[in-house]
Motif scaffolding. Sequence first.
Motif, PDB file in Angstrom:
ATOM      1  N   UNK A  47      11.588  12.189   2.596  1.00 46.98           N
ATOM      2  CA  UNK A  47      12.461  11.329   3.355  1.00 46.98           C
ATOM      3  C   UNK A  47      11.957  11.275   4.791  1.00 46.98           C
ATOM      4  N   UNK A  48      11.883  10.090   5.319  1.00 48.39           N
ATOM      5  CA  UNK A  48      11.469   9.923   6.709  1.00 48.39           C
ATOM      6  C   UNK A  48      12.598  10.404   7.609  1.00 48.39           C
ATOM      7  N   UNK A  49      12.246  11.164   8.599  1.00 42.24           N
ATOM      8  CA  UNK A  49      13.250  11.662   9.526  1.00 42.24           C
ATOM      9  C   UNK A  49      12.749  11.545  10.949  1.00 42.24           C
ATOM     10  N   UNK A  50      13.667  11.567  11.875  1.00 41.35           N
ATOM     11  CA  UNK A  50      13.372  11.542  13.302  1.00 41.35           C
ATOM     12  C   UNK A  50      12.460  10.382  13.688  1.00 41.35           C
ATOM     13  N   UNK A  51      12.644   9.225  13.045  1.00 41.26           N
ATOM     14  CA  UNK A  51      11.908   8.033  13.414  1.00 41.26           C
ATOM     15  C   UNK A  51      10.538   7.876  12.789  1.00 41.26           C
ATOM     16  N   UNK A  52      10.123   8.834  11.954  1.00 42.36           N
ATOM     17  CA  UNK A  52       8.812   8.728  11.305  1.00 42.36           C
ATOM     18  C   UNK A  52       8.819   7.573  10.315  1.00 42.36           C
ATOM     19  N   UNK A  53       7.625   7.045  10.031  1.00 40.36           N
ATOM     20  CA  UNK A  53       7.467   5.968   9.054  1.00 40.36           C
ATOM     21  C   UNK A  53       6.638   6.481   7.892  1.00 40.36           C
ATOM     22  N   UNK A  54       7.065   6.193   6.672  1.00 30.08           N
ATOM     23  CA  UNK A  54       6.326   6.548   5.464  1.00 30.08           C
ATOM     24  C   UNK A  54       5.708   5.291   4.879  1.00 30.08           C
ATOM     25  N   UNK A  55       4.479   5.401   4.418  1.00 35.05           N
ATOM     26  CA  UNK A  55       3.778   4.254   3.845  1.00 35.05           C
ATOM     27  C   UNK A  55       3.125   4.701   2.545  1.00 35.05           C
ATOM     28  N   UNK A  56       3.431   4.028   1.461  1.00 40.28           N
ATOM     29  CA  UNK A  56       2.758   4.302   0.189  1.00 40.28           C
ATOM     30  C   UNK A  56       2.319   2.948  -0.355  1.00 40.28           C
ATOM     31  N   UNK A  57       1.200   2.475   0.175  1.00 38.65           N
ATOM     32  CA  UNK A  57       0.746   1.130  -0.164  1.00 38.65           C
ATOM     33  C   UNK A  57      -0.701   1.095  -0.651  1.00 38.65           C
ATOM     34  N   UNK A  58      -1.239   2.261  -0.985  1.00 35.67           N
ATOM     35  CA  UNK A  58      -2.627   2.301  -1.435  1.00 35.67           C
ATOM     36  C   UNK A  58      -3.612   2.569  -0.327  1.00 35.67           C
ATOM     37  N   UNK A  59      -3.122   2.885   0.868  1.00 36.60           N
ATOM     38  CA  UNK A  59      -4.023   3.203   1.977  1.00 36.60           C
ATOM     39  C   UNK A  59      -4.926   4.364   1.588  1.00 36.60           C
ATOM     40  N   UNK A  60      -6.204   4.245   1.926  1.00 32.42           N
ATOM     41  CA  UNK A  60      -7.157   5.301   1.572  1.00 32.42           C
ATOM     42  C   UNK A  60      -7.800   5.951   2.788  1.00 32.42           C
ATOM     43  N   UNK A  61      -7.437   5.487   3.988  1.00 35.53           N
ATOM     44  CA  UNK A  61      -8.027   6.057   5.196  1.00 35.53           C
ATOM     45  C   UNK A  61      -7.007   6.001   6.327  1.00 35.53           C
ATOM     46  N   UNK A  62      -7.296   6.754   7.385  1.00 38.09           N
ATOM     47  CA  UNK A  62      -6.428   6.700   8.562  1.00 38.09           C
ATOM     48  C   UNK A  62      -6.424   5.297   9.167  1.00 38.09           C
ATOM     49  N   UNK A  63      -7.565   4.615   9.095  1.00 42.35           N
ATOM     50  CA  UNK A  63      -7.636   3.233   9.606  1.00 42.35           C
ATOM     51  C   UNK A  63      -6.683   2.327   8.824  1.00 42.35           C
ATOM     52  N   UNK A  64      -6.625   2.502   7.489  1.00 39.83           N
ATOM     53  CA  UNK A  64      -5.683   1.724   6.676  1.00 39.83           C
ATOM     54  C   UNK A  64      -4.248   2.009   7.112  1.00 39.83           C
ATOM     55  N   UNK A  65      -3.957   3.286   7.361  1.00 44.47           N
ATOM     56  CA  UNK A  65      -2.607   3.674   7.777  1.00 44.47           C
ATOM     57  C   UNK A  65      -2.212   2.956   9.063  1.00 44.47           C
ATOM     58  N   UNK A  66      -3.146   2.873  10.010  1.00 42.50           N
ATOM     59  CA  UNK A  66      -2.867   2.233  11.296  1.00 42.50           C
ATOM     60  C   UNK A  66      -2.543   0.756  11.131  1.00 42.50           C
ATOM     61  N   UNK A  67      -3.096   0.117  10.104  1.00 36.54           N
ATOM     62  CA  UNK A  67      -2.903  -1.319   9.887  1.00 36.54           C
ATOM     63  C   UNK A  67      -1.693  -1.643   9.017  1.00 36.54           C
ATOM     64  N   UNK A  68      -1.040  -0.634   8.463  1.00 37.04           N
ATOM     65  CA  UNK A  68       0.069  -0.856   7.528  1.00 37.04           C
ATOM     66  C   UNK A  68       1.238  -1.559   8.202  1.00 37.04           C
ATOM     67  N   UNK A  69       1.916  -2.392   7.430  1.00 36.06           N
ATOM     68  CA  UNK A  69       3.074  -3.114   7.957  1.00 36.06           C
ATOM     69  C   UNK A  69       4.320  -2.927   7.085  1.00 36.06           C
ATOM     70  N   UNK A  70       4.168  -2.291   5.913  1.00 35.05           N
ATOM     71  CA  UNK A  70       5.318  -2.063   5.021  1.00 35.05           C
ATOM     72  C   UNK A  70       5.640  -0.572   5.020  1.00 35.05           C
ATOM     73  N   UNK A  71       6.889  -0.237   5.327  1.00 35.89           N
ATOM     74  CA  UNK A  71       7.291   1.153   5.442  1.00 35.89           C
ATOM     75  C   UNK A  71       8.397   1.495   4.463  1.00 35.89           C
ATOM     76  N   UNK A  72       8.485   2.761   4.120  1.00 37.71           N
ATOM     77  CA  UNK A  72       9.502   3.281   3.201  1.00 37.71           C
ATOM     78  C   UNK A  72      10.400   4.255   3.960  1.00 37.71           C
ATOM     79  N   UNK A  73      11.669   4.353   3.544  1.00 37.82           N
ATOM     80  CA  UNK A  73      12.563   5.369   4.097  1.00 37.82           C
ATOM     81  C   UNK A  73      12.499   6.649   3.280  1.00 37.82           C
ATOM     82  N   UNK A  74      12.286   6.498   1.971  1.00 40.47           N
ATOM     83  CA  UNK A  74      12.216   7.653   1.078  1.00 40.47           C
ATOM     84  C   UNK A  74      11.133   7.413   0.031  1.00 40.47           C
TER      85      UNK A  74
END
Length: 78
Positions: free
Chosen positions: A1-28
Amino acid sequence: MAGQGAKLIKDGSTSLADCKEATRFEDTLNEYLMVKGDRICVISTTGAIGLIKITDVDPGTYFGLRVTVLPAPEAAES
């Protein structure tokens, strides 16, 4: 579960660069749907980025994880 304002992303990102470009976030995330090889990005409110790879799974018991962290960028000095 995302807490304290953190963002979770499970979209197939395979690198930190992919993570930086993500636009879809999950709460849990449902731990019972996690499988070996899944990757999850976590972005903190400070801008630090983590890429978590599931390396081993026994649902409901434990997860083996490999964590890579890119520290938050330094605040610009004026």
